[in-house]
Design a protein around this motif. Structure first.
Motif, PDB file in Angstrom:
ATOM      1  N   ASN A   2     -25.388 -34.947  57.765  1.00  0.00           N
ATOM      2  CA  ASN A   2     -25.439 -35.965  56.723  1.00  0.00           C
ATOM      3  C   ASN A   2     -26.880 -36.333  56.367  1.00  0.00           C
ATOM      4  O   ASN A   2     -27.822 -36.034  57.083  1.00  0.00           O
ATOM      5  CB  ASN A   2     -24.619 -37.196  57.113  1.00  0.00           C
ATOM      6  CG  ASN A   2     -25.201 -37.927  58.293  1.00  0.00           C
ATOM      7  OD1 ASN A   2     -26.269 -37.582  58.794  1.00  0.00           O
ATOM      8  ND2 ASN A   2     -24.509 -38.953  58.742  1.00  0.00           N
ATOM      9  N   ARG A   3     -26.996 -36.989  55.221  1.00  0.00           N
ATOM     10  CA  ARG A   3     -28.315 -37.297  54.659  1.00  0.00           C
ATOM     11  C   ARG A   3     -29.141 -38.201  55.565  1.00  0.00           C
ATOM     12  O   ARG A   3     -30.345 -38.007  55.727  1.00  0.00           O
ATOM     13  CB  ARG A   3     -28.120 -37.940  53.292  1.00  0.00           C
ATOM     14  CG  ARG A   3     -29.409 -38.330  52.636  1.00  0.00           C
ATOM     15  CD  ARG A   3     -29.142 -38.916  51.272  1.00  0.00           C
ATOM     16  NE  ARG A   3     -30.353 -39.529  50.788  1.00  0.00           N
ATOM     17  CZ  ARG A   3     -30.396 -40.686  50.175  1.00  0.00           C
ATOM     18  NH1 ARG A   3     -29.307 -41.370  49.963  1.00  0.00           N
ATOM     19  NH2 ARG A   3     -31.534 -41.179  49.769  1.00  0.00           N
ATOM     20  N   VAL A   6     -30.648 -36.214  58.468  1.00  0.00           N
ATOM     21  CA  VAL A   6     -31.740 -35.332  58.041  1.00  0.00           C
ATOM     22  C   VAL A   6     -32.978 -36.156  57.695  1.00  0.00           C
ATOM     23  O   VAL A   6     -34.098 -35.777  58.044  1.00  0.00           O
ATOM     24  CB  VAL A   6     -31.294 -34.456  56.846  1.00  0.00           C
ATOM     25  CG1 VAL A   6     -32.454 -33.666  56.293  1.00  0.00           C
ATOM     26  CG2 VAL A   6     -30.175 -33.529  57.261  1.00  0.00           C
ATOM     27  N   GLN A   7     -32.771 -37.289  57.050  1.00  0.00           N
ATOM     28  CA  GLN A   7     -33.898 -38.147  56.712  1.00  0.00           C
ATOM     29  C   GLN A   7     -34.538 -38.714  57.982  1.00  0.00           C
ATOM     30  O   GLN A   7     -35.758 -38.877  58.049  1.00  0.00           O
ATOM     31  CB  GLN A   7     -33.457 -39.269  55.784  1.00  0.00           C
ATOM     32  CG  GLN A   7     -34.601 -39.886  55.032  1.00  0.00           C
ATOM     33  CD  GLN A   7     -34.112 -40.719  53.876  1.00  0.00           C
ATOM     34  OE1 GLN A   7     -33.162 -41.473  54.010  1.00  0.00           O
ATOM     35  NE2 GLN A   7     -34.760 -40.586  52.744  1.00  0.00           N
ATOM     36  N   ARG A 155     -38.299 -35.398  50.486  1.00  0.00           N
ATOM     37  CA  ARG A 155     -37.250 -36.419  50.341  1.00  0.00           C
ATOM     38  C   ARG A 155     -36.409 -36.160  49.082  1.00  0.00           C
ATOM     39  O   ARG A 155     -35.191 -36.347  49.101  1.00  0.00           O
ATOM     40  CB  ARG A 155     -37.874 -37.809  50.278  1.00  0.00           C
ATOM     41  CG  ARG A 155     -38.434 -38.227  51.619  1.00  0.00           C
ATOM     42  CD  ARG A 155     -39.033 -39.607  51.616  1.00  0.00           C
ATOM     43  NE  ARG A 155     -38.004 -40.598  51.342  1.00  0.00           N
ATOM     44  CZ  ARG A 155     -38.175 -41.627  50.544  1.00  0.00           C
ATOM     45  NH1 ARG A 155     -39.324 -41.840  49.945  1.00  0.00           N
ATOM     46  NH2 ARG A 155     -37.218 -42.492  50.346  1.00  0.00           N
ATOM     47  N   ARG A 157     -35.803 -33.212  47.762  1.00  0.00           N
ATOM     48  CA  ARG A 157     -34.936 -32.058  48.066  1.00  0.00           C
ATOM     49  C   ARG A 157     -33.742 -32.482  48.923  1.00  0.00           C
ATOM     50  O   ARG A 157     -32.648 -31.951  48.762  1.00  0.00           O
ATOM     51  CB  ARG A 157     -35.725 -30.981  48.773  1.00  0.00           C
ATOM     52  CG  ARG A 157     -36.691 -30.256  47.867  1.00  0.00           C
ATOM     53  CD  ARG A 157     -37.519 -29.259  48.657  1.00  0.00           C
ATOM     54  NE  ARG A 157     -38.611 -28.764  47.877  1.00  0.00           N
ATOM     55  CZ  ARG A 157     -38.684 -27.503  47.448  1.00  0.00           C
ATOM     56  NH1 ARG A 157     -37.734 -26.646  47.753  1.00  0.00           N
ATOM     57  NH2 ARG A 157     -39.717 -27.112  46.743  1.00  0.00           N
ATOM     58  N   LEU A 158     -33.974 -33.442  49.826  1.00  0.00           N
ATOM     59  CA  LEU A 158     -32.861 -33.944  50.634  1.00  0.00           C
ATOM     60  C   LEU A 158     -31.823 -34.652  49.779  1.00  0.00           C
ATOM     61  O   LEU A 158     -30.622 -34.504  49.970  1.00  0.00           O
ATOM     62  CB  LEU A 158     -33.371 -34.906  51.705  1.00  0.00           C
ATOM     63  CG  LEU A 158     -34.102 -34.290  52.876  1.00  0.00           C
ATOM     64  CD1 LEU A 158     -34.660 -35.394  53.783  1.00  0.00           C
ATOM     65  CD2 LEU A 158     -33.187 -33.385  53.658  1.00  0.00           C
ATOM     66  N   ARG A 159     -32.313 -35.434  48.806  1.00  0.00           N
ATOM     67  CA  ARG A 159     -31.381 -36.134  47.914  1.00  0.00           C
ATOM     68  C   ARG A 159     -30.608 -35.155  47.034  1.00  0.00           C
ATOM     69  O   ARG A 159     -29.438 -35.352  46.740  1.00  0.00           O
ATOM     70  CB  ARG A 159     -32.138 -37.142  47.053  1.00  0.00           C
ATOM     71  CG  ARG A 159     -32.551 -38.387  47.779  1.00  0.00           C
ATOM     72  CD  ARG A 159     -33.083 -39.436  46.830  1.00  0.00           C
ATOM     73  NE  ARG A 159     -34.298 -39.034  46.157  1.00  0.00           N
ATOM     74  CZ  ARG A 159     -35.532 -39.301  46.591  1.00  0.00           C
ATOM     75  NH1 ARG A 159     -35.700 -39.980  47.700  1.00  0.00           N
ATOM     76  NH2 ARG A 159     -36.589 -38.911  45.906  1.00  0.00           N
ATOM     77  N   SER A 161     -29.848 -32.038  47.736  1.00  0.00           N
ATOM     78  CA  SER A 161     -28.975 -31.115  48.483  1.00  0.00           C
ATOM     79  C   SER A 161     -27.612 -31.724  48.800  1.00  0.00           C
ATOM     80  O   SER A 161     -26.738 -31.045  49.291  1.00  0.00           O
ATOM     81  CB  SER A 161     -29.664 -30.690  49.776  1.00  0.00           C
ATOM     82  OG  SER A 161     -29.783 -31.790  50.664  1.00  0.00           O
ATOM     83  N   GLU A 162     -27.429 -33.008  48.536  1.00  0.00           N
ATOM     84  CA  GLU A 162     -26.131 -33.638  48.827  1.00  0.00           C
ATOM     85  C   GLU A 162     -25.075 -33.219  47.858  1.00  0.00           C
ATOM     86  O   GLU A 162     -25.168 -33.112  46.722  1.00  0.00           O
ATOM     87  CB  GLU A 162     -26.281 -35.162  48.813  1.00  0.00           C
ATOM     88  CG  GLU A 162     -26.699 -35.667  50.122  1.00  0.00           C
ATOM     89  CD  GLU A 162     -26.595 -37.187  50.196  1.00  0.00           C
ATOM     90  OE1 GLU A 162     -25.788 -37.768  49.459  1.00  0.00           O
ATOM     91  OE2 GLU A 162     -27.322 -37.764  50.981  1.00  0.00           O
TER      92      GLU A 162
END
Length: 162
Positions: A2-3, A6-7, A155, A157-159, A161-162
Motif C-alpha cells: 500500500n501507498r 511505500v511512502q 513521491r 511516482r508513488l501517487r 502508481s496507485e
C-alpha cells in the motif's frame, strides 16, 4: 504494497541515505565542500510532511548522526532541532516559494546551521575553523534543487502508481 507503507520506506530510506552520504569520505581538498546531507533531507521532509518531522524526531535523528559520525554528542541534535524549528515555523512560506527563492532560503538555513555549529564548538573549546568552513552551505544550496526534485518526483511516482 500500500501507498502508506511505500511512502514510509521512502521516508526512512531517504534519512538512511543521508546518513550514508554524510559518512562518505572525500579527498582532503574536497572535504570542505561536502553538503550537510542530513540537514537537506530534514528540510525537505519538514516542508513536505511536517506531521512526521517534529522537533523530537529531529533531535533523535541528530543523536543518531552524532553517534555515526563520532562528533560531540548532541551537537547535530541541537543543530537539527534549530533547523527543524525554523523550517516548521516558516513552512507555509517556504513551501510556496519558487525554486530560486527556496534555494536562497535553504542557503540561509544552512548558514544558520553553521553559526550554531560554530557556537557549540566554541563553547567546547575548539579553535576557529578555517575559511573553507563556510563553503559547505554553498554546495548545499547548489544541491538543494536536485534533492527537492528527486524526492518530489519519487513521491509523485508513488501517487501515480496507485
Amino acid at each position: 504494497m500500500n501507498r502508506a507503507r511505500v511512502q514510509g520506506w521512502l521516508f526512512a530510506g531517504s534519512f538512511a541515505l543521508a546518513l550514508l552520504l554524510q559518512l562518505m569520505p572525500l579527498p582532503l581538498a574536497l572535504a570542505p565542500l561536502k553538503p550537510y546531507w542530513i540537514g537537506l533531507v530534514l528540510i525537505y521532509w519538514a516542508i513536505e510532511m511536517p506531521e512526521r518531522v517534529g522537533l523530537g524526531f529531529a533531535f533523535l535523528f541528530g543523536m543518531a548522526g552524532d553517534v555515526m559520525t563520532g562528533e560531540l554528542l548532541g551537537e547535530q541534535a541541537l543543530r537539527l532541532v534549530v533547523l527543524a524549528f525554523i523550517v516548521l515555523r516558516f513552512r507555509a512560506r517556504l513551501r510556496f516559494f519558487p525554486m530560486g527563492q527556496q534555494t536562497l532560503a535553504v542557503l540561509a538555513l544552512l548558514l544558520n546551521d553553521r553559526i550554531v555549529m560554530l557556537m557549540v564548538r566554541g563553547f567546547s573549546g575548539e579553535a576557529m575553523p578555517p575559511a573553507t568552513f563556510w563553503l559547505a552551505p554553498l554546495t548545499g544550496m547548489l544541491a538543494w534543487p536536485f534533492v527537492y526534485l528527486l524526492f518530489d518526483d519519487l513521491r509523485a511516482r508513488l501517487r501515480a502508481s496507485e
